[in-house]
Design a protein around this motif. Structure first.
Motif, PDB file in Angstrom:
ATOM      1  N   TYR A   1      -1.010  28.619  70.013  1.00  0.00           N
ATOM      2  CA  TYR A   1      -1.662  29.157  71.207  1.00  0.00           C
ATOM      3  C   TYR A   1      -1.422  30.661  71.324  1.00  0.00           C
ATOM      4  N   SER A   2      -2.437  31.365  71.796  1.00  0.00           N
ATOM      5  CA  SER A   2      -2.371  32.829  71.868  1.00  0.00           C
ATOM      6  C   SER A   2      -2.294  33.321  73.306  1.00  0.00           C
ATOM      7  N   GLY A   3      -2.074  34.636  73.436  1.00  0.00           N
ATOM      8  CA  GLY A   3      -1.936  35.245  74.750  1.00  0.00           C
ATOM      9  C   GLY A   3      -3.023  36.251  75.058  1.00  0.00           C
ATOM     10  N   GLN A   4      -2.690  37.206  75.929  1.00  0.00           N
ATOM     11  CA  GLN A   4      -3.642  38.216  76.364  1.00  0.00           C
ATOM     12  C   GLN A   4      -4.200  38.993  75.171  1.00  0.00           C
ATOM     13  N   GLY A   5      -5.485  39.315  75.253  1.00  0.00           N
ATOM     14  CA  GLY A   5      -6.157  40.062  74.201  1.00  0.00           C
ATOM     15  C   GLY A   5      -6.999  39.198  73.286  1.00  0.00           C
ATOM     16  N   SER A   6      -6.833  37.869  73.378  1.00  0.00           N
ATOM     17  CA  SER A   6      -7.596  36.970  72.500  1.00  0.00           C
ATOM     18  C   SER A   6      -8.844  36.421  73.183  1.00  0.00           C
ATOM     19  N   GLN A   7      -9.111  36.861  74.399  1.00  0.00           N
ATOM     20  CA  GLN A   7     -10.207  36.305  75.187  1.00  0.00           C
ATOM     21  C   GLN A   7     -11.525  37.042  74.963  1.00  0.00           C
ATOM     22  N   TYR A   8     -12.619  36.352  75.242  1.00  0.00           N
ATOM     23  CA  TYR A   8     -13.945  36.968  75.243  1.00  0.00           C
ATOM     24  C   TYR A   8     -14.871  36.065  76.052  1.00  0.00           C
ATOM     25  N   TYR A   9     -15.893  36.672  76.623  1.00  0.00           N
ATOM     26  CA  TYR A   9     -16.865  35.885  77.374  1.00  0.00           C
ATOM     27  C   TYR A   9     -17.592  34.913  76.440  1.00  0.00           C
ATOM     28  N   GLN A  10     -17.927  33.750  76.972  1.00  0.00           N
ATOM     29  CA  GLN A  10     -18.655  32.682  76.269  1.00  0.00           C
ATOM     30  C   GLN A  10     -17.780  31.929  75.260  1.00  0.00           C
ATOM     31  N   MET A  11     -16.464  32.155  75.255  1.00  0.00           N
ATOM     32  CA  MET A  11     -15.611  31.442  74.299  1.00  0.00           C
ATOM     33  C   MET A  11     -15.673  29.934  74.559  1.00  0.00           C
ATOM     34  N   GLY A  12     -15.941  29.194  73.495  1.00  0.00           N
ATOM     35  CA  GLY A  12     -16.021  27.742  73.591  1.00  0.00           C
ATOM     36  C   GLY A  12     -17.271  27.212  74.265  1.00  0.00           C
ATOM     37  N   ARG A  13     -18.297  28.039  74.399  1.00  0.00           N
ATOM     38  CA  ARG A  13     -19.483  27.614  75.152  1.00  0.00           C
ATOM     39  C   ARG A  13     -20.158  26.387  74.534  1.00  0.00           C
ATOM     40  N   GLN A  14     -20.256  26.335  73.204  1.00  0.00           N
ATOM     41  CA  GLN A  14     -20.901  25.185  72.564  1.00  0.00           C
ATOM     42  C   GLN A  14     -20.178  23.887  72.911  1.00  0.00           C
ATOM     43  N   LEU A  15     -18.868  23.925  72.932  1.00  0.00           N
ATOM     44  CA  LEU A  15     -18.102  22.733  73.287  1.00  0.00           C
ATOM     45  C   LEU A  15     -18.279  22.401  74.768  1.00  0.00           C
TER      46      LEU A  15
ATOM     47  N   ALA B   1     -24.642  36.659  82.508  1.00  0.00           N
ATOM     48  CA  ALA B   1     -24.889  38.100  82.387  1.00  0.00           C
ATOM     49  C   ALA B   1     -23.921  38.770  81.415  1.00  0.00           C
ATOM     50  N   ARG B   2     -22.938  38.001  80.925  1.00  0.00           N
ATOM     51  CA  ARG B   2     -21.906  38.577  80.062  1.00  0.00           C
ATOM     52  C   ARG B   2     -22.103  38.197  78.601  1.00  0.00           C
ATOM     53  N   HIS B   3     -21.826  39.162  77.729  1.00  0.00           N
ATOM     54  CA  HIS B   3     -21.912  38.966  76.280  1.00  0.00           C
ATOM     55  C   HIS B   3     -20.495  38.929  75.708  1.00  0.00           C
ATOM     56  N   PRO B   4     -20.278  38.206  74.607  1.00  0.00           N
ATOM     57  CA  PRO B   4     -18.923  38.154  74.027  1.00  0.00           C
ATOM     58  C   PRO B   4     -18.304  39.519  73.741  1.00  0.00           C
ATOM     59  N   SER B   5     -19.125  40.521  73.505  1.00  0.00           N
ATOM     60  CA  SER B   5     -18.589  41.851  73.189  1.00  0.00           C
ATOM     61  C   SER B   5     -18.264  42.681  74.429  1.00  0.00           C
ATOM     62  N   ASP B   6     -18.614  42.193  75.622  1.00  0.00           N
ATOM     63  CA  ASP B   6     -18.317  42.927  76.853  1.00  0.00           C
ATOM     64  C   ASP B   6     -16.807  42.958  77.107  1.00  0.00           C
ATOM     65  N   THR B   7     -16.348  44.027  77.723  1.00  0.00           N
ATOM     66  CA  THR B   7     -14.929  44.131  78.071  1.00  0.00           C
ATOM     67  C   THR B   7     -14.547  43.037  79.062  1.00  0.00           C
ATOM     68  N   PHE B   8     -13.466  42.339  78.745  1.00  0.00           N
ATOM     69  CA  PHE B   8     -13.013  41.204  79.561  1.00  0.00           C
ATOM     70  C   PHE B   8     -11.508  41.374  79.735  1.00  0.00           C
ATOM     71  N   ASP B   9     -11.102  42.173  80.729  1.00  0.00           N
ATOM     72  CA  ASP B   9      -9.679  42.479  80.867  1.00  0.00           C
ATOM     73  C   ASP B   9      -9.165  42.428  82.300  1.00  0.00           C
ATOM     74  N   SER B  10      -9.934  41.824  83.212  1.00  0.00           N
ATOM     75  CA  SER B  10      -9.454  41.679  84.586  1.00  0.00           C
ATOM     76  C   SER B  10      -8.352  40.628  84.623  1.00  0.00           C
ATOM     77  N   LEU B  11      -7.146  41.042  84.973  1.00  0.00           N
ATOM     78  CA  LEU B  11      -5.997  40.138  84.938  1.00  0.00           C
ATOM     79  C   LEU B  11      -6.224  38.894  85.784  1.00  0.00           C
ATOM     80  N   ALA B  12      -6.872  39.044  86.936  1.00  0.00           N
ATOM     81  CA  ALA B  12      -7.096  37.917  87.833  1.00  0.00           C
ATOM     82  C   ALA B  12      -8.015  36.866  87.226  1.00  0.00           C
ATOM     83  N   GLU B  13      -8.687  37.220  86.132  1.00  0.00           N
ATOM     84  CA  GLU B  13      -9.572  36.274  85.447  1.00  0.00           C
ATOM     85  C   GLU B  13      -8.991  35.830  84.102  1.00  0.00           C
ATOM     86  N   THR B  14      -8.554  36.785  83.293  1.00  0.00           N
ATOM     87  CA  THR B  14      -8.087  36.440  81.945  1.00  0.00           C
ATOM     88  C   THR B  14      -6.790  35.642  81.958  1.00  0.00           C
ATOM     89  N   HIS B  15      -5.926  35.897  82.950  1.00  0.00           N
ATOM     90  CA  HIS B  15      -4.615  35.243  82.975  1.00  0.00           C
ATOM     91  C   HIS B  15      -4.754  33.730  83.197  1.00  0.00           C
TER      92      HIS B  15
END
Length: 332
Positions: free
Chosen positions: A7-21, A55-69
């Motif tokens: 399992y990984s931590g902060q910095g490994s996230q992106y929008y739409q991760m796991g969407r197919q599943l 409205a979000r693409h996987p390449s968009d910046t995703f670093d809001s702590l209140a969301e990523t954490h």
């Protein structure tokens, strides 16, 4: 045969991760929604609505702590639930940084509810202590560096005080105030060393975290463990003691060492690693370690990738019954 979930931590996230599943697997969908409701009850946003914002693409910046954490653990827990529902239960779990909290949860050392309460407390303390961290250009951050050789690693030791952790034998993560990180980036650029800023707005694993130590220890929710055969391999110090406030703070504060965690598992003859990080973060370091040690009886596979094909990866995993060798990895 030992099965290890990573399992990984902060910095490994992106929008739409796991969407197919999320759209095709009923267990993954239901479990992620369960975690979304827990976060909502704690005053946060639904993790599924955040991650799968159209409205979000996987390449968009995703670093809001209140969301990523919340989003990173929720995705990895849902992946684990999906695999365990299919009968693939880990013998050992291991994670770095935020991922170590997930590992503790999977092994029943802390409950899901306690996990998200702990994360909510961290978000509250970090945002109140560093009110402008995610907006201040002179604020905090983290960077990932890949050293091409031993000489580069030796050169980077100059910045040892800013080291957050080691992902592999050649991959380092640095943390701190942005002026310090800028100097490291400039140094890497001058010396032909690959360095990349991570989507992280806070300096986890740095001295700055000491500013929230006292309030975290005072307000950390009680943790109750249940008996489980799943073993946690810590990437902080390798210990297996029951978690308390001090240990839970150390995961946030102290440097991590994924490579050392791998070394501690070397006494097992055959290990099947499942990389549950959203980006397949651990596939390269594990694969290189297995090849270096001539461990042809072991392997690793990642279930998610920013480039999609999550369904195909799951289908391949099931065809192999989760048992991959080093040679299989290149074909997945």
């Amino acid at each position: 045969m030992k099965r290890v979930f990573l399992y990984s931590g902060q910095g490994s996230q992106y929008y739409q991760m796991g969407r197919q599943l999320y759209e095709n697997d009923i267990v993954f969908h239901a479990c992620l929604e369960r975690y979304a409701r827990i976060v909502l009850d704690l005053g946060g946003r639904s993790v599924s609505e955040v991650i799968y914002d159209p409205a979000r693409h996987p390449s968009d910046t995703f670093d809001s702590l209140a969301e990523t954490h919340f989003a990173i653990p929720a995705i990895q827990l849902a992946l684990t639930d999906m695999l365990m529902f299919r009968g693939y239960e880990p013998d050992i779990v291991m994670g770095t940084s935020l991922g170590e909290y997930v590992a503790l949860t999977v092994s029943c050392q802390i409950s899901v509810e306690a996990l998200f309460e702990i994360l909510a407390l961290q978000v509250t303390l970090l945002k109140s202590t560093f009110a402008s961290a995610d907006k201040d250009p002179y604020g905090q951050g983290m960077i990932s560096v890949v050293a091409p050789n031993d000489e580069a690693l030796e050169q980077l030791s100059t910045f040892e005080s800013a080291l957050a952790g080691r992902v592999g034998s050649d991959t380092l993560v640095f943390t701190g105030m942005r002026p310090v990180l800028n100097r490291i980036m400039e140094f890497c650029h001058r010396n032909g060393i690959l360095a990349q800023r991570m989507s992280v707005a806070y300096a986890f694993h740095s001295q700055l975290m000491e500013r929230i130590r006292s309030p975290f220890l005072e307000r950390c929710p009680p943790v109750s463990s249940r008996c489980s055969p799943i073993v946690v391999q810590s990437c902080v110090d390798g210990r297996h003691e029951k978690p308390g406030p001090g240990m839970l703070f150390d995961i946030l504060r102290r440097p991590f060492d994924f490579q050392a965690g791998l070394t501690r598992l070397s006494h097992h003859n055959d290990i099947m690693f499942t990389d549950l990080s959203p980006t397949g973060l651990y596939t390269r370091p594990v694969k290189e370690t297995l090849k270096r040690d001539a461990r042809t009886d072991s392997g690793i596979v990642a279930l998610l990738s920013p480039f999609g094909s999550d369904i195909q990866r799951l289908q391949s995993y099931e065809r192999k019954k989760g048992l991959f060798t080093v040679e299989d990895v290149d074909r997945v």
